[in-house]
Design a protein around this motif. Structure first.
Motif, short mmCIF file in Angstrom:
data_model
loop_
_atom_site.label_atom_id
_atom_site.label_comp_id
_atom_site.label_asym_id
_atom_site.label_seq_id
_atom_site.Cartn_x
_atom_site.Cartn_y
_atom_site.Cartn_z
N GLY A 62 0.80 -1.13 0.03
CA GLY A 62 -0.07 0.11 -0.03
C GLY A 62 0.92 1.09 0.17
N ARG A 63 0.22 2.31 -0.23
CA ARG A 63 0.97 3.53 -0.02
C ARG A 63 1.83 3.92 1.14
NH1 ARG A 63 -0.06 3.53 -5.55
NH2 ARG A 63 -1.85 4.71 -6.06
N LEU A 64 2.93 4.23 0.98
CA LEU A 64 3.94 4.60 2.39
C LEU A 64 3.93 6.11 2.14
CD1 LEU A 64 6.61 2.17 1.40
CD2 LEU A 64 4.66 1.85 2.92
N GLY A 79 4.13 5.27 -3.29
CA GLY A 79 4.39 3.70 -3.47
C GLY A 79 3.55 3.00 -4.18
N LEU A 80 3.48 1.70 -3.92
CA LEU A 80 2.71 0.62 -4.74
C LEU A 80 1.39 0.28 -4.00
CD1 LEU A 80 5.80 -1.53 -5.76
CD2 LEU A 80 4.68 0.47 -7.18
N LYS A 81 0.44 0.09 -4.72
CA LYS A 81 -0.80 -0.37 -4.19
C LYS A 81 -1.12 -1.61 -5.24
CE LYS A 81 -4.75 2.19 -5.47
NZ LYS A 81 -5.81 2.94 -4.79
N LEU A 82 -1.92 -2.48 -4.81
CA LEU A 82 -2.61 -3.45 -5.64
C LEU A 82 -3.99 -2.84 -6.00
CD1 LEU A 82 -2.14 -6.27 -6.81
CD2 LEU A 82 -3.81 -7.17 -4.94
N LEU A 83 -4.32 -2.70 -7.52
CA LEU A 83 -5.45 -2.12 -7.90
C LEU A 83 -6.55 -3.26 -7.62
CD1 LEU A 83 -4.60 -0.18 -11.19
CD2 LEU A 83 -5.02 0.64 -8.77
#
Length: 175
Positions: A62-64, A79-83
């Protein structure tokens, strides 16, 4: 999860970040191309934080929070998140995103944090492709994504306008 760069610390967002998150979420300049209304109550930012914390648990990412080392202040998130909901025909893919307070724009922080996030995604999460999208009129975000090596592959329409869809394949990523 904690990432560190030369000038930044990226860590999980905590409920104690609510005041700084509200500064971000309530700023019309920050929210201009997001497609959601500016938040008006700190409790709304707390709900956003809890949603992100739920993503950590359910999706492992998730976003950081992005913390400026020099001041110790939360200056935004990245950051990375799962759509998990379909976006432009894609679902269950990693999406790079970021938001920063305007006083921290133009300092290279978005690039620095994004590079750390991409390295995490490609090298530790074994992603083959990472996606991103930005409102077509958001020159700053589109510039950053292209500079990171993302290729625009399509456009799609959201309620607030046209968005550019980008992808970055692991084999083409050169930090």
């Amino acid at each position: 999860m904690k990432l560190e760069t030369e000038r930044l610390i990226l860590r999980k967002i905590e409920e104690t970040d609510v005041e700084r998150m509200f500064l971000l979420d309530s700023n019309p300049e920050v929210m201009k191309y997001i497609g959601v209304p500016v938040l008006t109550e700190q409790s709304e930012s707390l709900a956003v934080i809890r949603m992100i914390q739920k993503q950590y648990k359910e999706n492992g990412t998730g976003r950081l929070a992005v913390i400026e080392k020099e001041t110790g202040l939360l200056i935004g998130w990245s950051g990375l998140k799962l759509l998990t909901e379909e976006t432009n025909g894609y679902k269950n893919v990693l999406d790079l995103g970021y938001r920063y307070l305007p006083e921290f724009w133009g300092k290279g922080y978005a690039m620095e944090a994004a590079i750390a996030s991409l390295e995490l995604g490609f090298n530790e999460m074994n992603a083959k492709v990472i996606y991103a999208y930005a409102h077509a009129e958001n020159d700053g975000s589109n510039y950053i994504l292209k500079k990171l090596g993302f290729e625009k592959t399509s456009e799609f329409t959201e309620p607030d306008g046209v968005c550019n869809w980008y992808e970055l394949r692991h084999e083409k990523y050169l930090p």
